[in-house]
Design a protein around this motif. Sequence first.
Motif, PDB file in Angstrom:
ATOM      1  N   GLY A 161       0.794  -0.838   0.079  1.00  0.00           N
ATOM      2  CA  GLY A 161       0.049   0.238   0.000  1.00  0.00           C
ATOM      3  C   GLY A 161       0.492   1.308   0.237  1.00  0.00           C
ATOM      4  N   ILE A 162      -0.032   2.478  -0.670  1.00  0.00           N
ATOM      5  CA  ILE A 162       0.897   3.922  -0.630  1.00  0.00           C
ATOM      6  C   ILE A 162       0.263   4.729   0.680  1.00  0.00           C
ATOM      7  CG2 ILE A 162       1.483   5.980  -1.498  1.00  0.00           C
ATOM      8  CD1 ILE A 162       1.634   4.027  -4.363  1.00  0.00           C
ATOM      9  N   HIS A 163       0.745   4.595   1.384  1.00  0.00           N
ATOM     10  CA  HIS A 163       0.464   5.122   2.519  1.00  0.00           C
ATOM     11  C   HIS A 163       0.884   6.636   2.760  1.00  0.00           C
ATOM     12  CE1 HIS A 163       4.599   4.706   4.275  1.00  0.00           C
ATOM     13  NE2 HIS A 163       4.561   3.192   4.135  1.00  0.00           N
ATOM     14  N   SER A 164       1.854   6.951   1.956  1.00  0.00           N
ATOM     15  CA  SER A 164       2.546   9.052   2.421  1.00  0.00           C
ATOM     16  C   SER A 164       2.207   9.054   1.039  1.00  0.00           C
ATOM     17  CB  SER A 164       3.721   8.825   3.042  1.00  0.00           C
ATOM     18  OG  SER A 164       3.671   7.792   4.079  1.00  0.00           O
ATOM     19  N   VAL A 165       2.004  10.422   0.411  1.00  0.00           N
ATOM     20  CA  VAL A 165       2.401  11.439  -0.683  1.00  0.00           C
ATOM     21  C   VAL A 165       2.413  12.453  -0.071  1.00  0.00           C
ATOM     22  CG1 VAL A 165       1.119  12.027  -3.073  1.00  0.00           C
ATOM     23  CG2 VAL A 165       0.518  10.301  -1.863  1.00  0.00           C
ATOM     24  N   CYS A 166       4.293  12.774  -0.654  1.00  0.00           N
ATOM     25  CA  CYS A 166       4.838  14.119   0.077  1.00  0.00           C
ATOM     26  C   CYS A 166       4.440  15.258  -1.638  1.00  0.00           C
ATOM     27  CB  CYS A 166       5.959  14.448   0.629  1.00  0.00           C
ATOM     28  SG  CYS A 166       5.863  12.764   2.314  1.00  0.00           S
ATOM     29  N   VAL A 167       4.264  16.260  -1.396  1.00  0.00           N
ATOM     30  CA  VAL A 167       3.868  17.192  -2.266  1.00  0.00           C
ATOM     31  C   VAL A 167       5.110  18.559  -2.320  1.00  0.00           C
ATOM     32  CG1 VAL A 167       3.128  18.899  -4.133  1.00  0.00           C
ATOM     33  CG2 VAL A 167       1.804  16.498  -3.713  1.00  0.00           C
ATOM     34  N   ASP A 168       6.466  18.839  -3.096  1.00  0.00           N
ATOM     35  CA  ASP A 168       7.031  19.389  -2.420  1.00  0.00           C
ATOM     36  C   ASP A 168       6.754  21.231  -3.168  1.00  0.00           C
ATOM     37  OD1 ASP A 168       9.013  21.890  -3.099  1.00  0.00           O
ATOM     38  OD2 ASP A 168      11.139  19.824  -4.212  1.00  0.00           O
ATOM     39  N   PRO A 169       6.507  21.831  -1.949  1.00  0.00           N
ATOM     40  CA  PRO A 169       5.797  22.799  -1.996  1.00  0.00           C
ATOM     41  C   PRO A 169       6.518  24.056  -2.495  1.00  0.00           C
ATOM     42  CG  PRO A 169       7.105  22.932   0.271  1.00  0.00           C
ATOM     43  CD  PRO A 169       7.160  21.033  -0.576  1.00  0.00           C
ATOM     44  N   ARG A 170       8.169  23.501  -2.914  1.00  0.00           N
ATOM     45  CA  ARG A 170       8.486  24.360  -4.450  1.00  0.00           C
ATOM     46  C   ARG A 170       8.282  24.002  -5.588  1.00  0.00           C
ATOM     47  NH1 ARG A 170      14.411  22.607  -2.322  1.00  0.00           N
ATOM     48  NH2 ARG A 170      12.787  20.476  -2.399  1.00  0.00           N
ATOM     49  N   ASP A 171       7.579  23.144  -6.186  1.00  0.00           N
ATOM     50  CA  ASP A 171       7.328  22.672  -7.076  1.00  0.00           C
ATOM     51  C   ASP A 171       6.347  21.321  -6.864  1.00  0.00           C
ATOM     52  OD1 ASP A 171       7.665  22.071 -10.163  1.00  0.00           O
ATOM     53  OD2 ASP A 171       9.493  21.971 -10.303  1.00  0.00           O
TER      54      ASP A 171
END
Length: 251
Positions: A161-171
Motif C-alpha cells: 500500500g501507498i501510505h504517504s504522499v509528499c508534494v514538494d512545496p517549491r515545485d
Amino acid sequence: MSKRCHVATRKGLFTLERGASQWSITRANFLGDNVTLVMHDPRSGMLLAALNHGHFGSKVHRSRDGGVTWQEIAAPKYPEKPADYVPKNTPAEGTPADWSLKLIWALSPGGHDQPGVIWCGTLPGGLFRSNDEGDSWELNRPLWDDPRREEWFGGGADHPGIHSVCVDPRDARHVLVGVSCGGVWRTRDDGRTWDIAGTGMRAEFMPPERQFEPNVQDPHLVAQCTANPDVLWVQHHNGIFKSVDAAATWT
C-alpha cells in the motif's frame, strides 16, 4: 496555531476545538463508521474523509463548510485487469495484486498552482490523482505499470500500500510516495516517470543479501520538512531514517 482539529477514528470523525482552557469535541460525523483518514486542503478549506465500510468498500465524502455538511463523491476505481495480463516479475507473495480498491490510505492536496489536484494512495499499491477535487480519479499508470511495482508485498497487510504522499512545496511536479513494502519512490515530472529512492535503508526482516534493496524496504510513514523540503524522515520497520538530499540517500 489552529484552534480546530479533525480526528478520524474507527467510530467516526470528530471535530475538536480549543477553548480558553481546554479542547472539546464540537461535532461528530459518521458515527459508528470506520473513518480511515481525513484531509484538509489549505488551498480551499475543503475537507475529504475516507471511510472503510468493509464488505461495502471504501467511500469518500467531501465538505466545503468545515465539516458541517458532507457530500459523497467518487472513490478511486481500478481499471479492469486485461484478460491476458501476465506479471513481468514474479510477485513476492506468489500471486499478482488484485486490481481492485482495498483501502484508501493517503490523501494529499497538490501544489498551490494546481487547483483541484489531489493525490490518493491505496492498497493494493495504486496511486490515483484527481484534477477536480475528488469528483473523478485516474490511476497513475506509469507507476502502476512499472514492473518493479509487481515485486512489492504487504507489510502487516495482505497487500502492499501507498501510505504517504509528499508534494514538494517549491515545485508540485516533485512528488514522493512511501510504500509498505516497496520503499520510497519519487517523480520530478508530475507522475510521468518514477524512480526508486531508498538507498541506505536496511530491512532486517529480509535475507542478508537483500536487506539493502530499495524495493523491499518497509517505510511506515514519510514526512517532509516544510522549511527545507530536501530533508525527509522515514519511520521505518527498523527505526528512523533521514535524508538531506531529497530522498536520494538515507541514513
